[in-house]
Design an enzyme around this catalytic site. Structure first.
Site, PDB file in Angstrom:
ATOM      1  CG  ASP A 118      49.745  56.466  44.664  1.00 18.72           C
ATOM      2  OD1 ASP A 118      49.207  55.461  44.171  1.00 18.72           O
ATOM      3  OD2 ASP A 118      50.282  57.356  43.971  1.00 18.72           O
ATOM      4  CD  GLU A 151      44.496  47.994  45.110  1.00 18.17           C
ATOM      5  OE1 GLU A 151      44.657  46.772  45.113  1.00 18.17           O
ATOM      6  OE2 GLU A 151      43.587  48.548  44.447  1.00 18.17           O
ATOM      7  CD1 TRP A 152      46.945  53.299  41.021  1.00 17.27           C
ATOM      8  CD2 TRP A 152      48.495  51.706  41.325  1.00 17.27           C
ATOM      9  NE1 TRP A 152      48.081  53.899  41.510  1.00 17.27           N
ATOM     10  CE2 TRP A 152      49.048  52.948  41.710  1.00 17.27           C
ATOM     11  CE3 TRP A 152      49.285  50.551  41.417  1.00 17.27           C
ATOM     12  CZ2 TRP A 152      50.344  53.073  42.190  1.00 17.27           C
ATOM     13  CZ3 TRP A 152      50.584  50.679  41.895  1.00 17.27           C
ATOM     14  CH2 TRP A 152      51.101  51.929  42.274  1.00 17.27           C
ATOM     15  N   GLY A 153      43.147  49.346  41.665  1.00 17.24           N
ATOM     16  CA  GLY A 153      42.316  48.174  41.390  1.00 17.24           C
ATOM     17  C   GLY A 153      43.079  46.858  41.378  1.00 17.24           C
ATOM     18  CG  ASP A 173      48.200  56.896  37.205  1.00 17.56           C
ATOM     19  OD1 ASP A 173      47.574  56.296  38.109  1.00 17.56           O
ATOM     20  OD2 ASP A 173      49.270  57.504  37.401  1.00 17.56           O
TER      21      ASP A 173
END
Ligand code: GLA
Length: 349
Positions: A118, A151-153, A173
Site C-alpha cells: 500500500d 498506489e491508487w494510480g 478505493d
C-alpha cells in the site's frame, strides 16, 4: 483470483476467519472456479521487536502466521499478506519502509505467496524507488510471490510499473455502491493498452455480495471487471453468501473472459447511458458487454464491422449469463438490456 479481507472485514481479521474462508473457498466451488489466493489485508501486524522483525497480532492470530499459511496451503490454496511502502500502514500498523529485506524474508519463511503493498504514510518516499526495492527484496528470497501494488494510480504507475509489480491499482478505493463502481469503471478508459501478459491494471477488489447493490448491479460489476481482465479478488463474506451471489462469483464462462490471457477489453462505444465494451479473446473470438447505466430498459446494438469483422460476417453468439446459444447472427447484434444491468455475449466468427 482470490479473496481479500478488507472490503467486508476491515481490521476485524483473525486466524479463525481466514481458516473458515479457506474452507469455504473449497466447499463453495470457488477454488474449482479458479480462486486461489486468500489474502489478509491491513491490521494483522502490531509492532516490531527489538531486532526489527514484524510482530503479528498474537491475540487475533494465536497459532502464528506460519501455521496459518500451512493450513491455507493444505487446502490447495495460496496465502497472502499486506504491507505498506511507508512508515505505517493506512490503519497505523508498522509499514515496511526501511525493513523491506527483513519483511520479505519473514514473509517467505512463513510461506507467503502474495503481497499487497500500500501507499499510506509515504511522505518523501519515491514510488519509483520504493516499489522496486520491495520487488528486489521479494525476488531475493527465491520464493515466487505475486506483487500487488496499491498506489491508487497517483503516479500513473501503468506508464512505468511493468517489471516492477504483477498488478497495480489504478484508482482509489472501491465502495459498495453503484456510483463508486461506475466511477472506477470510467477511470479505466484508455488504460487498456498498458495491460497484458505479465502485468495487469487493477481497478480494485470486488464488492459482489456485500449488500450495497442489487443482484443485477453486482452482475454488471462482475461482468465489467472480467471484461477489464481485472484481478478477481472477492471481498464478501463467502461463508454466508447466497446461492445467487455464489453463482455470479463462480460463473465459469464469464471468468474465462477475465482469464483469457491476450489483452484487456475496452469501451468501444458510449451513447449517454448505453455502452458497449469488447475484449478480444484467443481464437479470434470476442467478449461483449452491453451495459445500460440508465433507469429504464433500452436496446443496445453493435454492428460486427465496429469489431473489425467483415460486413457479411455471421458469427455464432452465446449469451454467457443465460448459458444460451443465440445462433448465428448477421450484420448487427441487438439486445434489450434491463436498467443497471448487462447482456454479456461471446462472439465466435
Ligand atoms: C488502502 C487500500 C485499501 C486497503 C486499506 C487498508 O485504503 O487502498 O485497499 O488495503 O488501505 O487500510
Amino acid at each position: 483470483m482470490g479473496w481479500n479481507s478488507w472490503n467486508k472485514f476491515g481490521c476485524n481479521v483473525s486466524d479463525t476467519l481466514i481458516r473458515e474462508v479457506a474452507d469455504t473457498m473449497v466447499s463453495s466451488g470457488m477454488k474449482d472456479a479458479g480462486y486461489q489466493y486468500v489474502v489478509i489485508d491491513d491490521c494483522w501486524q502490531v509492532s516490531r521487536d527489538k531486532s526489527g522483525t514484524i510482530v503479528p497480532d498474537a491475540q487475533r492470530f494465536p497459532s502464528g502466521m506460519k501455521a496459518l499459511a500451512d493450513y491455507v496451503h493444505s487446502k490447495g490454496l495460496k496465502f497472502g499478506v499486506y504491507s505498506d511502502a511507508g512508515s505505517k500502514t493506512c490503519e497505523g500498523r508498522p509499514g515496511s519502509n526501511g525493513y523491506e529485506v527483513e519483511d520479505a524474508r519473514q514473509y517467505a519463511a512463513w510461506g507467503v505467496d502474495y503481497l499487497k503493498y500500500d501507499w499510506c504514510n509515504t511522505d518523501g518516499v519515491d514510488p519509483k524507488i520504493a516499489y522496486p526495492t520491495m520487488r528486489d527484496a521479494l525476488k531475493a528470497t527465491g520464493r515466487p510471490i505475486v506483487f500487488s501494488m496499491c498506489e491508487w494510480g497517483r503516479n500513473q504507475p501503468w506508464t512505468w510499473v511493468r517489471g516492477v509489480a504483477h498488478i497495480w491499482r489504478t484508482t482509489g478505493d472501491i465502495q459498495d455502491r453503484w456510483a463508486s463502481f461506475t466511477r472506477l469503471l470510467d477511470q479505466q478508459v484508455g488504460l487498456e493498452k498498458y495491460a497484458g501478459p505479465g502485468g495487469w491494471n487493477d481497478p480494485d477488489m470486488l464488492e459482489v455480495g456485500n449488500g450495497g447493490m442489487k443482484i443485477h448491479e453486482y452482475r454488471a460489476h462482475f461482468s465489467l471487471w472480467c471484461l477489464l481482465s481485472a484481478p478477481l479478488m472477492a471481498g464478501n463474506d463467502i461463508r454466508s453468501m447466497t446461492p445467487e451471489i455464489r453463482d455470479i462469483l463462480t460463473h465459469k464462462e464469464v471468468i474465462a473472459v477475465d482469464q483469457d490471457p491476450l489483452q484487456q477489453g475496452r469501451r468501444v462505444r458510449k451513447n449517454g447511458d448505453l455502452e458497449v465494451w469488447a475484449k478480444k479473446l484467443t481464437g479470434d473470438a470476442w467478449a461483449l458487454v452491453l451495459f445500460n447505466r440508465g433507469e429504464t430498459a433500452a436496446q443496445i446494438a453493435l454492428s460486427w464491422q465496429e469489431l473489425g469483422l467483415s460486413f457479411d460476417a455471421e458469427p455464432a453468439v452465446r449469451d454467457l449469463w443465460a448459458k444460451k446459444d443465440l445462433g448465428k447472427i448477421k450484420g448487427t447484434f441487438v439486445a434489450s438490456v434491463p436498467p443497471h444491468d448487462v447482456i454479456m455475449v461471446k462472439v465466435t466468427p
